[in-house]
Write a protein that holds these residues in place. Structure first.
Motif, PDB file in Angstrom:
ATOM      1  N   CYS A  55      24.739 -29.360  -1.245  1.00  0.00           N
ATOM      2  CA  CYS A  55      25.439 -28.782  -2.380  1.00  0.00           C
ATOM      3  C   CYS A  55      26.917 -28.645  -2.039  1.00  0.00           C
ATOM      4  CB  CYS A  55      24.849 -27.425  -2.741  1.00  0.00           C
ATOM      5  SG  CYS A  55      24.739 -26.297  -1.342  1.00  0.00           S
ATOM      6  N   ARG A  56      27.684 -28.208  -3.021  1.00  0.00           N
ATOM      7  CA  ARG A  56      29.113 -28.058  -2.814  1.00  0.00           C
ATOM      8  C   ARG A  56      29.631 -26.841  -3.581  1.00  0.00           C
ATOM      9  NH1 ARG A  56      33.167 -33.036  -2.314  1.00  0.00           N
ATOM     10  NH2 ARG A  56      34.903 -31.826  -1.484  1.00  0.00           N
ATOM     11  N   PHE A  57      29.932 -25.789  -2.841  1.00  0.00           N
ATOM     12  CA  PHE A  57      30.437 -24.547  -3.438  1.00  0.00           C
ATOM     13  C   PHE A  57      31.846 -24.262  -2.928  1.00  0.00           C
ATOM     14  CE2 PHE A  57      25.966 -23.914  -4.144  1.00  0.00           C
ATOM     15  CZ  PHE A  57      25.848 -23.008  -5.181  1.00  0.00           C
ATOM     16  N   VAL A  58      32.567 -23.418  -3.654  1.00  0.00           N
ATOM     17  CA  VAL A  58      33.858 -22.922  -3.158  1.00  0.00           C
ATOM     18  C   VAL A  58      33.559 -22.003  -1.978  1.00  0.00           C
ATOM     19  CG1 VAL A  58      34.973 -23.059  -5.436  1.00  0.00           C
ATOM     20  CG2 VAL A  58      33.874 -20.921  -4.739  1.00  0.00           C
ATOM     21  N   PRO A  59      34.551 -21.809  -1.083  1.00  0.00           N
ATOM     22  CA  PRO A  59      34.274 -20.999   0.105  1.00  0.00           C
ATOM     23  C   PRO A  59      34.118 -19.502  -0.193  1.00  0.00           C
ATOM     24  CG  PRO A  59      36.550 -21.791   0.115  1.00  0.00           C
ATOM     25  CD  PRO A  59      35.889 -22.398  -1.086  1.00  0.00           C
ATOM     26  N   LEU A  60      33.288 -18.882   0.617  1.00  0.00           N
ATOM     27  CA  LEU A  60      33.187 -17.419   0.638  1.00  0.00           C
ATOM     28  C   LEU A  60      34.409 -16.933   1.399  1.00  0.00           C
ATOM     29  CD1 LEU A  60      31.210 -15.021  -0.059  1.00  0.00           C
ATOM     30  CD2 LEU A  60      30.343 -15.270   2.260  1.00  0.00           C
ATOM     31  N   VAL A  61      35.329 -16.286   0.704  1.00  0.00           N
ATOM     32  CA  VAL A  61      36.608 -15.944   1.305  1.00  0.00           C
ATOM     33  C   VAL A  61      36.448 -14.768   2.243  1.00  0.00           C
ATOM     34  CG1 VAL A  61      38.933 -15.107   0.789  1.00  0.00           C
ATOM     35  CG2 VAL A  61      37.909 -16.910  -0.601  1.00  0.00           C
ATOM     36  N   GLY A  62      37.140 -14.897   3.384  1.00  0.00           N
ATOM     37  CA  GLY A  62      37.045 -13.867   4.397  1.00  0.00           C
ATOM     38  C   GLY A  62      36.468 -14.453   5.673  1.00  0.00           C
ATOM     39  N   ARG A  75      25.100 -22.955   2.938  1.00  0.00           N
ATOM     40  CA  ARG A  75      25.643 -22.787   4.277  1.00  0.00           C
ATOM     41  C   ARG A  75      26.361 -24.058   4.697  1.00  0.00           C
ATOM     42  NH1 ARG A  75      21.461 -20.978   8.447  1.00  0.00           N
ATOM     43  NH2 ARG A  75      21.012 -23.197   8.463  1.00  0.00           N
ATOM     44  N   GLY A  76      27.585 -23.865   5.213  1.00  0.00           N
ATOM     45  CA  GLY A  76      28.383 -25.006   5.648  1.00  0.00           C
ATOM     46  C   GLY A  76      29.833 -24.794   5.290  1.00  0.00           C
ATOM     47  N   GLY A  77      30.645 -25.832   5.534  1.00  0.00           N
ATOM     48  CA  GLY A  77      32.073 -25.741   5.278  1.00  0.00           C
ATOM     49  C   GLY A  77      32.480 -26.650   4.141  1.00  0.00           C
ATOM     50  N   SER A  78      33.772 -27.014   4.111  1.00  0.00           N
ATOM     51  CA  SER A  78      34.283 -27.813   2.991  1.00  0.00           C
ATOM     52  C   SER A  78      33.745 -29.237   3.021  1.00  0.00           C
ATOM     53  CB  SER A  78      35.808 -27.818   3.020  1.00  0.00           C
ATOM     54  OG  SER A  78      36.253 -28.293   4.269  1.00  0.00           O
ATOM     55  N   MET A  79      33.248 -29.700   4.174  1.00  0.00           N
ATOM     56  CA  MET A  79      32.771 -31.077   4.271  1.00  0.00           C
ATOM     57  C   MET A  79      31.351 -31.253   3.766  1.00  0.00           C
ATOM     58  SD  MET A  79      35.415 -32.446   5.276  1.00  0.00           S
ATOM     59  CE  MET A  79      34.948 -34.127   5.682  1.00  0.00           C
ATOM     60  N   GLY A  80      30.610 -30.190   3.667  1.00  0.00           N
ATOM     61  CA  GLY A  80      29.243 -30.321   3.190  1.00  0.00           C
ATOM     62  C   GLY A  80      28.458 -29.062   3.477  1.00  0.00           C
ATOM     63  N   GLN A  81      27.535 -28.780   2.571  1.00  0.00           N
ATOM     64  CA  GLN A  81      26.746 -27.552   2.694  1.00  0.00           C
ATOM     65  C   GLN A  81      25.305 -27.848   2.324  1.00  0.00           C
ATOM     66  OE1 GLN A  81      28.746 -25.594  -0.444  1.00  0.00           O
ATOM     67  NE2 GLN A  81      30.738 -25.961   0.503  1.00  0.00           N
ATOM     68  N   ARG A  82      24.422 -26.990   2.783  1.00  0.00           N
ATOM     69  CA  ARG A  82      23.026 -27.050   2.363  1.00  0.00           C
ATOM     70  C   ARG A  82      22.605 -25.681   1.863  1.00  0.00           C
ATOM     71  NH1 ARG A  82      19.817 -31.258   2.753  1.00  0.00           N
ATOM     72  NH2 ARG A  82      20.842 -33.058   3.671  1.00  0.00           N
ATOM     73  N   LEU A  83      21.759 -25.704   0.858  1.00  0.00           N
ATOM     74  CA  LEU A  83      21.228 -24.455   0.333  1.00  0.00           C
ATOM     75  C   LEU A  83      20.164 -23.962   1.309  1.00  0.00           C
ATOM     76  CD1 LEU A  83      22.070 -23.153  -2.316  1.00  0.00           C
ATOM     77  CD2 LEU A  83      20.050 -24.149  -3.371  1.00  0.00           C
ATOM     78  N   ALA A 107      28.913 -18.749  -2.901  1.00  0.00           N
ATOM     79  CA  ALA A 107      30.094 -19.291  -2.234  1.00  0.00           C
ATOM     80  C   ALA A 107      29.688 -19.647  -0.803  1.00  0.00           C
ATOM     81  CB  ALA A 107      31.235 -18.277  -2.256  1.00  0.00           C
ATOM     82  N   ALA A 108      30.286 -20.725  -0.297  1.00  0.00           N
ATOM     83  CA  ALA A 108      29.791 -21.307   0.953  1.00  0.00           C
ATOM     84  C   ALA A 108      30.315 -20.599   2.187  1.00  0.00           C
ATOM     85  CB  ALA A 108      30.192 -22.779   1.013  1.00  0.00           C
ATOM     86  N   THR A 109      29.449 -20.514   3.193  1.00  0.00           N
ATOM     87  CA  THR A 109      29.798 -19.834   4.419  1.00  0.00           C
ATOM     88  C   THR A 109      29.112 -20.522   5.598  1.00  0.00           C
ATOM     89  OG1 THR A 109      29.577 -17.734   5.594  1.00  0.00           O
ATOM     90  CG2 THR A 109      27.930 -18.181   3.921  1.00  0.00           C
ATOM     91  N   GLU A 110      29.781 -20.523   6.752  1.00  0.00           N
ATOM     92  CA  GLU A 110      29.160 -21.112   7.952  1.00  0.00           C
ATOM     93  C   GLU A 110      28.091 -20.172   8.492  1.00  0.00           C
ATOM     94  OE1 GLU A 110      29.834 -24.073   9.122  1.00  0.00           O
ATOM     95  OE2 GLU A 110      31.896 -24.572   8.578  1.00  0.00           O
ATOM     96  N   ARG A 111      28.340 -18.875   8.352  1.00  0.00           N
ATOM     97  CA  ARG A 111      27.381 -17.880   8.851  1.00  0.00           C
ATOM     98  C   ARG A 111      27.053 -16.883   7.756  1.00  0.00           C
ATOM     99  NH1 ARG A 111      30.739 -15.716  12.495  1.00  0.00           N
ATOM    100  NH2 ARG A 111      32.000 -17.580  12.297  1.00  0.00           N
TER     101      ARG A 111
END
Ligand code: SAH
Length: 199
Positions: free
Chosen positions: A191-198, A165-173, A142-146
């Motif tokens: 890549c594009r994952f659902v967010p890491l909640v929290g 790593r990244g937000g809803s607009m785009g992420q990189r593995l 799940a995607a996270t900025e940090r």
């Protein structure tokens, strides 16, 4: 799936290809989507969550460089599919999911496919599993900025963590290796994952 979606796109790790050929993906998708189980796509598994695209599961497993001896932490169990593939590649898998209904379904699918040794926990995966740490490998689905600090701390020296790593607009593995001198980071594919909640 293995030939066209994985091998032809550059996945060369034979252990990963073998595991992906062995784990029955249809056991991890809702019955109504059984016909699409091997599509080149992420699929909905309910609760607004998805089972990752086969290629991305393979790419993450390749980055972890598993030999069969590792303790692996899987953050974001979802359907349990990635946990099953990791189980075929490593010694022990602990997987954490925040949504109890998904965790329960994943446990059933894992048991039905011979992966009952995977330990599925309900909780906040950002905190990891300190009672089992250190892990030689950590996969975050799940995607996270940090990247959560606790996860880096729970890596063994020489251990590898892979996360979008990244937000809803785009992420990189990204791949982070814990070295004696601190983290060594490599940025990989988009890549594009659902967010890491929290977050
Ligand atoms: N690896 C999965 C894909 C999971 S999608 C598979 O193979 O099917 C990401 C999952 O992470 C979702 O199920 C979501 O509920 C879960 N998740 C999001 N934030 C989380 C958190 N903080 N802790 C644990 N799980 C989380």
């Amino acid at each position: 799936m293995v030939e066209r979606q994985l091998r032809d796109r550059g996945i060369r790790d034979e252990r990963v290809l073998e595991a992906m050929a062995t784990v029955p993906r249809e056991a991890f998708v809702p019955a109504a989507l059984g016909a699409q189980a091997y599509d080149d796509a992420a699929l909905s598994i309910g609760e607004q969550q998805t089972i990752s695209q086969p290629y991305i599961v393979a790419a993450m497993c390749v980055e972890l460089q598993l030999t069969g001896a590792e303790r692996v932490l899987d953050v974001g169990t979802g359907s349990g599919y990635a946990a099953a593939v990791l189980d075929d590649l490593a010694a022990r898998v602990v997987s954490i999911e925040r949504i109890p209904t998904l965790a329960a379904r994943a446990r059933e699918a894992l048991a039905a496919t011979g992966h009952e040794s995977v330990e599925v926990r309900v909780g906040d995966g950002r905190l990891g599993a300190p009672d089992v740490a250190p892990f030689e490998a950590i996969a975050v689905a799940a995607a996270t900025e940090r990247i959560p600090v606790a996860l880096y701390e729970q890596l063994a020296t020489g251990g590898r963590l892979v996360a979008p790593r990244g937000g809803s607009m785009g992420q990189r593995l990204v791949v982070i290796v814990k070295t004696a001198n601190g983290p060594r980071e490599t940025v990989g594919l988009g890549c594009r994952f659902v967010p890491l909640v929290g977050d």
